[in-house]
Scaffold this active site. Structure first.
Site, PDB file in Angstrom:
ATOM      1  N   GLN A   1       0.957  -1.209  -0.313  1.00  0.00           N
ATOM      2  CA  GLN A   1       0.169  -0.170   0.005  1.00  0.00           C
ATOM      3  C   GLN A   1       0.477   0.800   0.264  1.00  0.00           C
ATOM      4  OE1 GLN A   1      -3.769  -1.723   3.347  1.00  0.00           O
ATOM      5  NE2 GLN A   1      -2.941   0.629   3.372  1.00  0.00           N
TER       6      GLN A   1
ATOM      7  N   GLU B   1       3.709  28.444  18.242  1.00  0.00           N
ATOM      8  CA  GLU B   1       4.080  28.555  19.363  1.00  0.00           C
ATOM      9  C   GLU B   1       5.765  29.534  19.372  1.00  0.00           C
ATOM     10  OE1 GLU B   1       3.416  25.672  22.659  1.00  0.00           O
ATOM     11  OE2 GLU B   1       1.301  24.792  19.764  1.00  0.00           O
TER      12      GLU B   1
ATOM     13  N   ASP C   1       0.271  25.979  14.067  1.00  0.00           N
ATOM     14  CA  ASP C   1       0.229  25.882  15.574  1.00  0.00           C
ATOM     15  C   ASP C   1       1.395  26.349  15.725  1.00  0.00           C
ATOM     16  OD1 ASP C   1       0.148  25.920  18.183  1.00  0.00           O
ATOM     17  OD2 ASP C   1      -0.058  23.452  17.710  1.00  0.00           O
TER      18      ASP C   1
ATOM     19  N   ASP D   1      -4.247  23.433   9.460  1.00  0.00           N
ATOM     20  CA  ASP D   1      -3.787  24.445  10.564  1.00  0.00           C
ATOM     21  C   ASP D   1      -2.728  24.942  11.236  1.00  0.00           C
ATOM     22  OD1 ASP D   1      -4.803  25.485  13.519  1.00  0.00           O
ATOM     23  OD2 ASP D   1      -3.312  23.779  13.809  1.00  0.00           O
TER      24      ASP D   1
ATOM     25  N   MET E   1      -6.346  28.783  22.303  1.00  0.00           N
ATOM     26  CA  MET E   1      -5.619  27.624  23.688  1.00  0.00           C
ATOM     27  C   MET E   1      -5.577  28.344  24.936  1.00  0.00           C
ATOM     28  SD  MET E   1      -2.400  26.104  21.252  1.00  0.00           S
ATOM     29  CE  MET E   1      -1.202  27.363  20.681  1.00  0.00           C
ATOM     30  N   THR E   2      -6.992  28.228  25.428  1.00  0.00           N
ATOM     31  CA  THR E   2      -7.360  28.626  26.697  1.00  0.00           C
ATOM     32  C   THR E   2      -7.388  27.472  27.383  1.00  0.00           C
ATOM     33  OG1 THR E   2      -9.295  28.123  26.232  1.00  0.00           O
ATOM     34  CG2 THR E   2      -9.197  30.336  26.002  1.00  0.00           C
ATOM     35  N   TYR E   3      -5.533  27.091  27.918  1.00  0.00           N
ATOM     36  CA  TYR E   3      -5.468  26.726  29.052  1.00  0.00           C
ATOM     37  C   TYR E   3      -4.222  26.663  29.378  1.00  0.00           C
ATOM     38  CZ  TYR E   3      -5.186  23.904  24.455  1.00  0.00           C
ATOM     39  OH  TYR E   3      -4.769  23.529  23.320  1.00  0.00           O
ATOM     40  N   ASP E   4      -3.639  25.908  30.021  1.00  0.00           N
ATOM     41  CA  ASP E   4      -1.810  26.216  30.399  1.00  0.00           C
ATOM     42  C   ASP E   4      -1.611  27.269  30.916  1.00  0.00           C
ATOM     43  OD1 ASP E   4      -1.299  23.800  29.961  1.00  0.00           O
ATOM     44  OD2 ASP E   4      -0.331  24.179  27.959  1.00  0.00           O
TER      45      ASP E   4
END
Length: 432
Positions: free
Chosen positions: A117, A200, A198, A196, A267-270
């Protein structure tokens, strides 16, 4: 399905068919539900693409982001298999991406891969998942914490057009280097529905630090991605994942770059973690009364981040709220205030100190606490403190998404959830 004639004779059963509907199981009001699938999660974490289907998570999803593609030497680098080096940004896992042969029991469609494949690995499994769930979109996420080092150079005027073209060739046209007998021209065509970014972080510091020129170059890079994607065909997605700290937002120009994007994952964390000397909420929805943070860190909460984008002219419908499927933790924590805002050090974690999956934390049975004003949750056993989003808090956050008119929610990442996909389903049900 079976067919029957007038005499009652039945045919052999057809293959299993699945259809995906907009209601009741997936953001019936058009909200996005986006999950990150990690390239490396198939190893020690033993989370396979098939698990997205068998857990029931797939029925609630609109998009999957595959993390990550590396940005090296001014191109999208594919076909490399070598351990990641955070000091140089080198690394890749072509074996996981498109080389690994999955057995029938591991495969989404129940059919084993064959040696010849051209497309195997996670990418073929994602293609099979899309076939079972029509309408599900898959994006390649470029960069991330470890592999963002190359963006600053690639985004410069002299490099960006060729850089973007290399990404289009690899992930949209699907032209892959041959490795282990897999790959070749068009091998990955049809896997990815968009790209996307990303990075940083442009003009700020992540694992490495950007430059002031990143501000303008970030917007120009997104414009170039939009131009080249549209030239391939209309409807290909372009998105970004962006830092939620005001210090990350204010050094870019959201009003200028948002028009090139289909949506923005905030990215509403950390916001806090064991790098801080005292315990705190790692993903608070609002500012917390009593928070000892000073300076820009005093603004670290989800609502402040969302409003920073809205105040800069970004439409609410383009913004997605981020949910972490893990907690941040400290140990040697004193008992005052049920452990909140007390000194401590990084708590032991399964893979890394100071961090632990939701599926582990949910089984500890410790006393749980909620800061209702801040929209934050934690557990504490008298010594160790973990801040994380439980299902009740996630429902509150989905109510916020609805009230603010946001486009939806996304999460990092599938393997942190339990085997029943409790958190994924909570997000989806919260957005019905």
């Amino acid at each position: 399905m079976r067919a029957r004639d007038s005499a009652g004779n039945a045919s052999a059963a057809s293959p299993t068919l699945q259809a995906r509907t907009a209601s009741p199981d997936s953001g019936g009001d058009g909200k996005r539900v986006i999950g990150y699938f990690t390239q490396w999660g198939i190893y020690g974490r033993d989370y396979q693409v098939k698990d997205i289907d068998t857990s029931g998570a797939a029925a609630y999803l609109t998009h999957i982001n595959y993390a990550f593609g590396n940005v090296r030497n001014n191109r999208c680098e594919v076909g490399v298999t070598q351990p990641s080096d955070p000091n140089t940004g080198a690394g890749g896992d072509a074996f996981a991406d498109y080389g690994k042969a999955f057995q029938a029991a591991e495969s989404v469609d129940g059919v084993a891969d064959t040696w010849d494949q051209p497309l195997r690995g996670n990418w073929n499994q994602l293609k099979e998942l899309k076939a079972r769930h029509p309408g599900l979109k898959v994006l390649i996420s470029l960069g991330g914490w470890t592999w963002s080092r190359g963006f600053s150079e690639a985004a410069k005027p002299a490099n960006r057009e060729a850089f973007v073209a290399s990404c289009i060739d690899a992930y949209i046209h699907g032209d892959l280097p041959v490795t282990d007998g897999a790959g070749g021209p068009g091998a990955a065509a049809g896997v990815f529905d968009g790209i996307d970014i990303d990075w940083e972080y442009p003009a700020a510091c992540g694992l490495s630090c950007g430059t002031p020129e990143d501000r303008e170059n970030f917007t120009a890079l997104l414009a170039e991605f939009r131009r080249q994607l549209d030239a391939v065909r209309p409807g290909l997605l372009l998105t970004v994942a962006v830092g939620a700290g005001i210090d990350k937002i204010e050094v870019t120009d959201p009003a200028q770059y948002a028009p090139y994007l289909d949506y923005i994952n905030v990215m509403t964390y950390d916001f806090h973690g064991a790098w801080d000397p005292v315990t705190n909420h790692h993903s608070a929805l609002f500012a917390a009364e009593g928070d000892p943070s000073t300076g820009v860190q005093a603004t670290y909460n989800s609502d402040a981040a969302i409003r920073a984008f809205l105040d800069r002219g970004v439409p609410a419908s383009k913004l997605n709220l981020g949910i972490g499927f893990y907690g941040r933790g400290w140990t040697n924590v004193g008992g005052a205030n049920n452990g909140l805002y007390q000194s401590g050090s990084a708590a032991p974690g399964t893979y890394e100190s100071g961090i632990e999956d939701y599926k582990v934390l949910a089984q500890l049975g410790w006393s749980g606490f909620t800061d209702a004003d801040a929209g934050a949750h934690w557990i504490y056993n008298g010594t160790t403190f973990w801040s994380y989003d439980d299902p009740a808090l996630i429902l509150d956050k989905m109510a916020y998404v609805e009230a603010m008119g946001l486009g939806g929610a996304f999460f990092w990442e599938f393997s942190g959830d339990d085997a029943d996909a409790t958190l994924v389903k909570t997000i989806g049900q919260g957005l019905d």
